[in-house]
Enzyme design. Structure first.
Site, PDB file in Angstrom:
ATOM      1  N   SER B  14       0.833  -1.208   0.000  1.00 18.61           N
ATOM      2  CA  SER B  14       0.000   0.000   0.000  1.00 18.61           C
ATOM      3  C   SER B  14       0.865   1.255   0.000  1.00 18.61           C
ATOM      4  CB  SER B  14      -0.895   0.025   1.249  1.00 18.61           C
ATOM      5  OG  SER B  14      -1.726  -1.110   1.289  1.00 18.61           O
ATOM      6  N   ARG B  37       1.153   7.749   5.879  1.00 20.93           N
ATOM      7  CA  ARG B  37       0.262   7.014   6.786  1.00 20.93           C
ATOM      8  C   ARG B  37      -1.122   7.653   6.830  1.00 20.93           C
ATOM      9  NH1 ARG B  37       0.637   2.617   9.461  1.00 20.93           N
ATOM     10  NH2 ARG B  37       2.841   2.476   8.938  1.00 20.93           N
ATOM     11  N   HIS B  40      -2.802   6.514   3.757  1.00 21.86           N
ATOM     12  CA  HIS B  40      -3.122   5.093   3.958  1.00 21.86           C
ATOM     13  C   HIS B  40      -4.420   4.936   4.750  1.00 21.86           C
ATOM     14  CE1 HIS B  40      -2.441   1.167   6.172  1.00 21.86           C
ATOM     15  NE2 HIS B  40      -2.304   0.790   4.927  1.00 21.86           N
TER      16      HIS B  40
END
Lengths: 207, 207
Positions: B14, B37, B40
């Protein structure tokens, strides 16, 4: 410093702003209340296009909530985001199966993910209201058990978020002829999933 | 059905996808790990533009985490989203002050929001690491106490989400000369706030 402090007042005003910025749409009244709550949770109007509500799905969810149900979630975050007071009024409860000790143990023994073991356990225990905000593997597992006739879900929220497998897992679950609400594409997540549950409960419970 | 089941493998892949789709940017290595992050967690690349990391803020946060700290959160969802194993390794803990009974009582007595009473209580108890994913009023309260010299926050994540007051509250907190990370505009939320805490912890803790 002068600022608005009344939470319900802020929510009401927020929903007015959301509706005024949504522009034209074809949502029914109950669909609209879900869309608006998801946008309220994300500040992201793209969810107008991503939210898929199957015909009859809202009615199925409301029926389960009226009867009192146990809601499966795949994350503690989704569990945290679900309004506990509304849940109590509806004689319903929510459980994050993934966080259970026995599920962790079973996953290890079987060499599967905790998300998959959690779905197996929930099905064993008769859960039929599923909320997924995180794990694509859990959606695949539920599909597999449903096709085998071992699971009979009555309502599914499929909202895993992510870049690997999330979109595909939602396409797969949509192939089942079941009452479901999904977030298409990569977006979604625990807070989105919880907000859909709350929107459904608020159709039945005065706040 | 064939699909990827290894959580760390999925996360690694990812992050590769996210980096490949981000295009050109000027983030430093540690800033980049926060941006990635957050994307994500949201599948939303707009956060590349919305994330504001003040110079020195990451170092301040890492210093607190290295020493062991108590992290304030304004929601149970943010608390749920913070990695407990990493927190334990860092001898740190997290507390959702808003959910505390004594805070609810004090809010009622003083006629203020629970979010505001929660900040007062946290300051009283010496907390200096603040994470806001929800309540604009809490940010205003922390600013007020800081200007009065009653609070001395050492690190703030300001990520309230919403349509009424959220953006303004983040503009206000940015006016303080303090180490902080904010999400500008309407977006943010508990899961975003938690993901920033996790990104910081993962700079110190091997997973």
């Amino acid at each position: 410093m002068d600022y608005m402090k009344d939470p319900m007042g802020i929510e009401k005003r927020s929903f007015e702003i959301i509706e005024s910025e949504m522009g034209e749409h074809n949502f029914s009244k109950s669909e609209l209340s879900i869309v608006k709550r998801v946008i309220h949770t994300t500040a992201d109007f793209e969810y107008m296009k991503l939210l898929y509500i199957r015909e009859g799905a809202i009615e199925s969810a409301l029926q389960l909530l009226k009867e009192g149900t146990t809601i499966y979630t795949d994350t503690n975050m989704a569990l945290s985001g679900i309004n506990k007071a509304a849940l109590k009024t509806l004689n319903s409860k929510v459980q994050c199966f993934v966080a259970r000790e026995d599920v962790a143990k079973e996953a290890k023994e079987k060499g599967i993910t905790r998300s998959m073991a959690a779905v197996e356990k929930a099905v064993e225990e008769g859960v039929d209201f599923f909320v997924f905000g995180n794990a694509p593997t859990a959606l695949y597992k539920l599909k597999e058990l449903t096709l085998k006739g071992m699971a009979k879900p009555k309502f599914i929220i499929g909202a895993p978020i992510g870049f690997v497998g999330a979109a595909e897992s939602k396409e797969e679950i949509e192939k089942l002829d079941l009452p479901l609400i999904t977030i298409r594409g990569r977006k979604g997540g625990s807070s989105v999933a919880a907000s859909i549950v709350n929107a459904l409960m608020y159709m039945l419970v005065k706040r």
